[in-house]
Each structure stands twice: as C-alpha cells, then as structure tokens.
Design a protein around this motif. Sequence first.
Motif, short mmCIF file in Angstrom:
data_model
loop_
_atom_site.label_atom_id
_atom_site.label_comp_id
_atom_site.label_asym_id
_atom_site.label_seq_id
_atom_site.Cartn_x
_atom_site.Cartn_y
_atom_site.Cartn_z
N PRO A 431 20.45 13.56 29.79
CA PRO A 431 20.94 12.75 28.65
C PRO A 431 21.83 11.76 29.16
CG PRO A 431 21.33 15.03 28.22
CD PRO A 431 20.68 15.19 29.33
N PHE A 432 22.41 10.89 28.61
CA PHE A 432 23.12 9.88 28.92
C PHE A 432 24.57 10.07 28.23
CE2 PHE A 432 25.14 5.72 27.98
CZ PHE A 432 25.11 5.10 28.86
N VAL A 433 25.59 10.30 29.04
CA VAL A 433 27.04 10.54 28.72
C VAL A 433 27.79 9.53 29.59
CG1 VAL A 433 28.91 12.09 28.47
CG2 VAL A 433 26.41 12.91 28.20
N LEU A 434 28.41 8.36 29.02
CA LEU A 434 29.24 7.66 29.56
C LEU A 434 30.63 7.49 29.31
CD1 LEU A 434 29.22 5.55 32.23
CD2 LEU A 434 28.62 3.71 30.39
N SER B 64 30.17 7.36 25.40
CA SER B 64 29.04 6.98 25.03
C SER B 64 27.63 8.00 24.96
CB SER B 64 28.56 5.55 25.79
OG SER B 64 27.38 5.13 25.16
N ASP B 66 23.62 9.07 24.12
CA ASP B 66 22.62 8.83 23.45
C ASP B 66 22.12 9.93 22.54
OD1 ASP B 66 21.30 10.76 25.15
OD2 ASP B 66 20.15 9.50 26.16
#
Lengths: 616, 81
Positions: A431-434, B64, B66
């Motif tokens: 998944p996307f963690v930024l 951020s 998702d």
Amino acid sequence: MTESRPNPKALLIGSPNCGKTLLFNRLTGLQHRVANFPGITVEIARGHMSGLDDVTLYDYPGTYSLKAISGEERVAVEQFEAALEDPELGVVLCLVDVTRLEKSLYLALQVTRECARAGKPVLILANMIDVLERHDIHLDLDGLAAEIGAPVIPVSARAGTGLDTLRERVRQEFASPQLPRRSGDEDDVLLRGTSHQLARKYGPKGDVLLKSQHRLDDFFLHSAFGGVAFFVVMYLLFQSIFTWSAPAMDAVEAGLAWLSDQVVPLFGYQLARDFTADALFSGLGAFLVFVPQIFVLTFVIGLLEDSGYMARAAVLCHRPLRFFGLTGKSFIPMLSGVACAIPGIYAARSIDSPRRRFLTYLAIPLMPCSARLPVYTLLIAAFIPSGTALGGLVGWQGLAMFLVYFFGMFSGLIVTAVVSRWGSTREADLPFVLEMPAYRLPSLSPLLRRSWQRCQHFITKAGGIIISVTVIVWLLGYFPNYGEDLGASWLGQLGRIIEPVFAPMGLDWRYGVAILTSFLAREVFVGTLGVMFGIEGADENMVPLVAQIQSSDLGIASGVALLVFFAIALMCVSTLAILSREAGSYRLAVRMFLAYCAMAYVAALLAYHLVGLFGA
Amino acid sequence: MTVSLWTLARGESGAIDHFDECLPEAYRLRLLELGFHPGESVRCVQAPALGAPRVYQVANVTFSLDDDIAGCVHVVQVHDD
C-alpha cells in the motif's frame, strides 16, 4: 586522527526528508542532490568533513527504522549494521527532525541501542531547531538527552548553525578511548512505546507548525483547484522546456557560429577546414545547443521538489497511476525520467513494492527524456508552424512538444497497464504511505548549482559520444571522394544497404543512417542528418536543415512516424547499463531493448499509414 | 463501535483502536513507527477527489495513506462537539 584509526569514519543516518543530505553538504562542502521529498538519497555518499579533513563522513539513505521495507532503506540498514563492526568507525551521527519528533525518535532509539551493543558513540543531532525558534518554541533537549542516553546537539542544516559545536564533539569522540560493548536489551516494542512517550513529552506542542501547510494543502489538494493547479504546473513545465529556453539556445548557436567563423579560416588545407567546420563544430553544436533546455528543465523540476509540491503531485497521481499498475510514488521517478532516465531509475528505489518498482522501470524509458529533445525540436520545427495563439500565450510548437511528450508518457502507462494485468496478486502490491513534507521556499543557489551539475553530467556523458559519432559519420561521408558526392561516399553505400528497413515509412537512406547512429545516443540524429544533407554547421543552426527537410519529399506521415519511433525506441546505452545494475539482472535490460525497438518500429509503421489515410 | 480510518471525512478525527488482519505485518509496524499507536488521535486533514490517498495528521506529522492501508486501520470516531 588517532593511531588506532588510520582512516577514521563517521556516518550520518536519519529518517527520510529530515535534512541529512543538506547537513552532509554543509559538513563536507560537497554538493549532493537535496530535495524536499522523501527518498531523494538512494545511494551512500561520502566526503571529508571540513575542519576534520582526515574524517570521512558517510551519508546513508533515509529510513524510518532499522526494519527496512523499501530498497533504499535496505541499503541504509545493511550498511549501518556492517559499519558498526568497522574498527575505523569513530562516531555515528543520528539526525532527528525536531519539528516532527514522533517520526524520528524511534530510529534514534534503535540506533542508540545498536551503537551501545557495538561500543560506538552516537550523537543525536536535533535538526531544524531554527524553525522552532522562529515560532518561539523551545525544547528541553538536555532532558531528552538524559532519557535517550546520548548527547543531543541542536543544529540547523539549512541555516548552518550548531556545526562548530558538532565538529568539536566529533573531534572529542575520536580522541576518546573505545567504549565497551553493552548488552542493549530493549526490544523494538519497548522502544516504540518509549519513542511515543518521549515525543509527547519533549516534542513541540500544538499544530502551529502545520497551519500554513494545511492552508496550502486546502488549495493544492482541493477536489477541483488541485487538479487544475496540477495541469497548469505540468503545462508550464513543458512550455519552459521549449519556449523559455529559446533565447539561450539562440545565443549558444550564435556563439558557436561566431567561433567557427573565427577558427575555420585559420587552417590552410581544405580538408582541415571541412573537418573543423563540419565535424568538430557540428559535433559541439549537436549537444551544446540543448544545454539551456536541460538547465531550465532541471531547475523547474527542482523548484517543484524543493517547494514540497512534488509530494502533493504524487498524492493526486496515485489513483490514476494505480489503474496502470503503478503508484503515486512512481510519479517522481517518471518525472525525473523526463530529464534523464538514469536518475529516474535510481529514484525508483524508493518504491517499496517490488512489483510496482518493476513496472516503473518499464515506464521510465518511455518518458520523453532530454536526449529526445533535439530530435523532437528538429522534427517539430520542420512540420509545425511557429505561430502563437491567445495573445502569444500558447505557441503551436510548444503545444506540439506537449503532445509528443504526452504520447511518450501515455505509451509508458499503456505498457505498464498491460504488463500489470499479467499474474497480478494483491499481496504483491504494497500500500501507499507517504510523509507529506512542509512547504518551503526553495533556495535559488543550490537549485542553480544542481541544474548546472545536470548540464555538466549531460555534457560529459553525451558530449564525447556525440563528437566521436559525428566525426566518424563525417569521415564516412567525406571519403573516398572528398565530399564531392555524398551518395557515392562510404556512408551513402551503407545507407543504401539498410534503406529497405525504413523505406516502408517513406524514409530514404539518409534517415536510415541517422537512425542507425542514434542508437549510440539519440541526440546524434540531428548532427548525422546535417552531415547527410551536406549542411555546414547544421547543429549550431537548425534553420538550414529544417528548410532542407521541408523542401525535400519527406511527407508529414514520415515525420510523424519518426516522432513515434523516437518516442518509443530504447536507444540509450547508459540507461540499459543502469537498468541492469538496479534490476540485478541484464536480462530485463536486454528484453526491454528488444521489445521497445520492435514496438517502436511497428508503431511508427502504423502511424505512417494512419496519417497517410487522412491524405497527409 | 469502530470505523475504518478511510471512512473519516475531511476534518473528522478518531482514536486508533486496532489494525485489521489484512494489513501486512511490515506495514503495521511501519504505522506504529510513524506514530499510529492504539489510542492516538488521528485527524483526516485532506480528502482529495476521485479516491486519491487522504492526508492524515498524527501529532505534528501528516501522512498520505491510500484506501488499502487506511481501510485496515480502525478508529473510534471522536466528535469535536
């Protein structure tokens, strides 16, 4: 520095985007790439500490903890663990961002524990202390140091404060006797809890530091304005490449033409004059004229990175990119690929999902890199009128450049969409963690320096190859009849052998030769074509070559076919070499080379016939 | 009753209750490292359109996430009023 350490070393470690590389540059006087975006440092850099010249400082990629997830984190953790066993290592500098203590302290505690186990001293550097002082926030760093069990030194990598104290502490650590190894039995669960408590106790209170960030995010991530702002930013980026750099390109062309006029007459022999004018100055012009474009492109991308906008762009792009099998984190490597595929491939290390990293590798070579610019510039100038619309705001040639760039990017996305649907599993896609960096006003001086470094890299990487190829092509075209008849030259004979390959696109042997030589470096295409058309100094000034193409029987269908071919074909030896290294196998690079060249040929043929259908 | 972090609208807050089993272990640990501890307050500060990742504030940091990851974090919604 000490008799026991003939080659003393210090290492710098910290979480992503906490200012490590900026501090490294401050301490060493070097100029490694810095940006306001997590994952910019993907390789280990080293340099001698100024004021402590015998100490070599190592800058490691950022990691949130010693349990790595992404590629660049693995580099940092593995190298850190190996360095702790190195007797030359005298001190570990662990950088924490005091404005975001929560995300930095866990790593600092892990590093302190591992250093204690290895008997290595550690200094905790409290970076961005100046930001807190501006908001009249003061932290109890002595209390924090007592709880961590290591000295905490306030510094500001941006303002350059606290560095003298830091150097003095480093000097003292190297002069001190070796520390005994300790057990360090705190497990990670305990350290996570401790870091959370310490951040609450000693970190800045309230969200005063985030207020301006939230206000700007309200605009840049707004459901409507955010998308509009994104397209405006991207459009300005492309206009800057073509329109804003034009005066500087004209100046380079004029300068080279003047120099050629001064130098060429100095030679008595016709052969020497021809060689100097048509081979040497053609070769120089073939790449020097594009230096202003590369400078502007790097500068604008740097502005976006340093301002903090790039992370917002990654957020906005994530959903659409995910449809194509990519992630928002693919946006940065792909955008870097617009300047040059090589930094793009390096930047892909920050993508933690191996599958999405592989798909990003597939997309990057299709990004319209700066080496394609000379070809696009020539063909667009030959086929697209130079007029403007909307009171000069929109140039037709700029718009055409935007479209051809878009075609390259779209091709990359189509490839990844198709490949990602083969054997895709949900488990394979992490998944996307930024982390969202704070917005900052970019500093012009480092940006200008970075842009110039990119130009130097382009000149040294491409310059030698381009001049060599131009000279070889000139020699082949000049002999055996001393430039009297290009068609009867060795080059002409070679061109006629390969003519059948490109004839189905309406291209004659001269274009075939130019395409063949551009497999060494795409930029060579323009110089070779200049030689093929027998135009003196075609590279310094494209106008005669453009006029020659326009007056030849090359139709627009062939021009479009050429644009399509260059947009897809993987013709860069350096990119293939870096791909092999990063992917850990030459097979991927070889397969990509063959697949993209075949795809480019078929797509160019299709484009030729499609445009032909419309009677062009 | 808990809801997933992804269901929080912009401006809404929640206290972290637990992580779903569907979340890979490496990412559960990463969230903990970043400050997403059980009991910690998380606020959704941005929810861009078209299903883009949302921005969440934990302590003084914004991240951020998702839907794949935010959907696996369960929170007890906190009403400001």
